[in-house]
Design a protein around this motif. Structure first.
Motif, PDB file in Angstrom:
ATOM      1  N   MET A  52      30.469  31.643  46.312  1.00  0.00           N
ATOM      2  CA  MET A  52      31.341  32.592  45.616  1.00  0.00           C
ATOM      3  C   MET A  52      30.768  34.001  45.543  1.00  0.00           C
ATOM      4  O   MET A  52      31.526  34.969  45.515  1.00  0.00           O
ATOM      5  CB  MET A  52      31.584  32.124  44.172  1.00  0.00           C
ATOM      6  N   TYR A  55      28.054  37.417  50.247  1.00  0.00           N
ATOM      7  CA  TYR A  55      28.965  37.765  51.337  1.00  0.00           C
ATOM      8  C   TYR A  55      28.402  38.921  52.143  1.00  0.00           C
ATOM      9  O   TYR A  55      27.508  39.633  51.704  1.00  0.00           O
ATOM     10  CB  TYR A  55      30.364  38.119  50.818  1.00  0.00           C
ATOM     11  N   LEU A  64      34.683  34.495  51.423  1.00  0.00           N
ATOM     12  CA  LEU A  64      35.105  34.307  50.033  1.00  0.00           C
ATOM     13  C   LEU A  64      36.378  33.477  49.916  1.00  0.00           C
ATOM     14  O   LEU A  64      36.569  32.784  48.916  1.00  0.00           O
ATOM     15  CB  LEU A  64      35.236  35.653  49.336  1.00  0.00           C
ATOM     16  N   TYR A  79      40.170  34.194  40.927  1.00  0.00           N
ATOM     17  CA  TYR A  79      39.127  34.525  41.898  1.00  0.00           C
ATOM     18  C   TYR A  79      39.749  35.038  43.201  1.00  0.00           C
ATOM     19  O   TYR A  79      39.324  36.060  43.741  1.00  0.00           O
ATOM     20  CB  TYR A  79      38.258  33.299  42.169  1.00  0.00           C
ATOM     21  N   VAL A  83      39.147  38.755  44.742  1.00  0.00           N
ATOM     22  CA  VAL A  83      38.588  38.946  46.087  1.00  0.00           C
ATOM     23  C   VAL A  83      39.504  39.840  46.912  1.00  0.00           C
ATOM     24  O   VAL A  83      39.055  40.805  47.541  1.00  0.00           O
ATOM     25  CB  VAL A  83      38.361  37.588  46.791  1.00  0.00           C
TER      26      VAL A  83
END
Length: 159
Positions: A52, A55, A64, A79, A83
């Motif tokens: 999570m 990246y 993600l 989430y 993102v």
């Protein structure tokens, strides 16, 4: 005591003992499942925190969105929106790369199908604005739920 009373007493003792064994077996099984949950939830939380939070701007969308597979409930929707709306655009704009390692995990509470964990994380971030790696530590509280045999994250809260 007559024979009928003796047999009734023996049957009663057997029933009480059987009930006691059943209760003890259930408590043992519950404790065993809780201990397994503690182990399994920690492993899943460690992997999910990295998925999570780490990246690279070149693959941020794929990285993600793959992480969202390990989430459940409203948290998954929140989430995914975060993102798409904030993290991915900022990562691409500033050439952000974030590496995450889990330094330690503690179980706050556990049940066979739910666990709350405290994770201690180290993050190393680089960007076009700051190409020298910046290291930071953080703590997060993660709630996990066992859904269809998989441990999924239902919330993540910085502490």
């Amino acid at each position: 005591m007559n024979r009928k009373a003796l047999i009734a007493s023996a049957v009663l003792v057997i029933v009480v003992l059987a009930a006691g064994v059943a209760v003890l077996h259930n408590q043992y099984r519950q404790a065993e499942q809780t201990e397994q949950a503690r182990t399994d939830a920690v492993a899943a939380a460690d992997a999910q925190a990295i998925a999570m939070l780490a990246y690279d701007y070149n693959g941020v969308d794929q990285q993600l969105s793959s992480a969202a597979d390990g989430l459940t409930g409203d948290f998954k929707d929140e989430y995914t929106k975060l993102v798409a709306d904030v993290i991915a655009p900022a990562a691409k704009e500033k050439s952000l790369t974030v590496q995450v390692t889990v330094q330690g995990t503690a179980v706050v509470s556990a049940e066979p199908d739910a666990a709350t964990l405290l994770l201690f994380l180290n993050q190393i971030t680089t960007s076009s604005d700051a190409p020298d790696a910046a290291s930071s530590g953080s703590r997060v509280r993660m709630n996990m739920e066992k859904v269809d045999g998989r441990w999924l994250t239902s919330s993540l809260e910085p502490i």
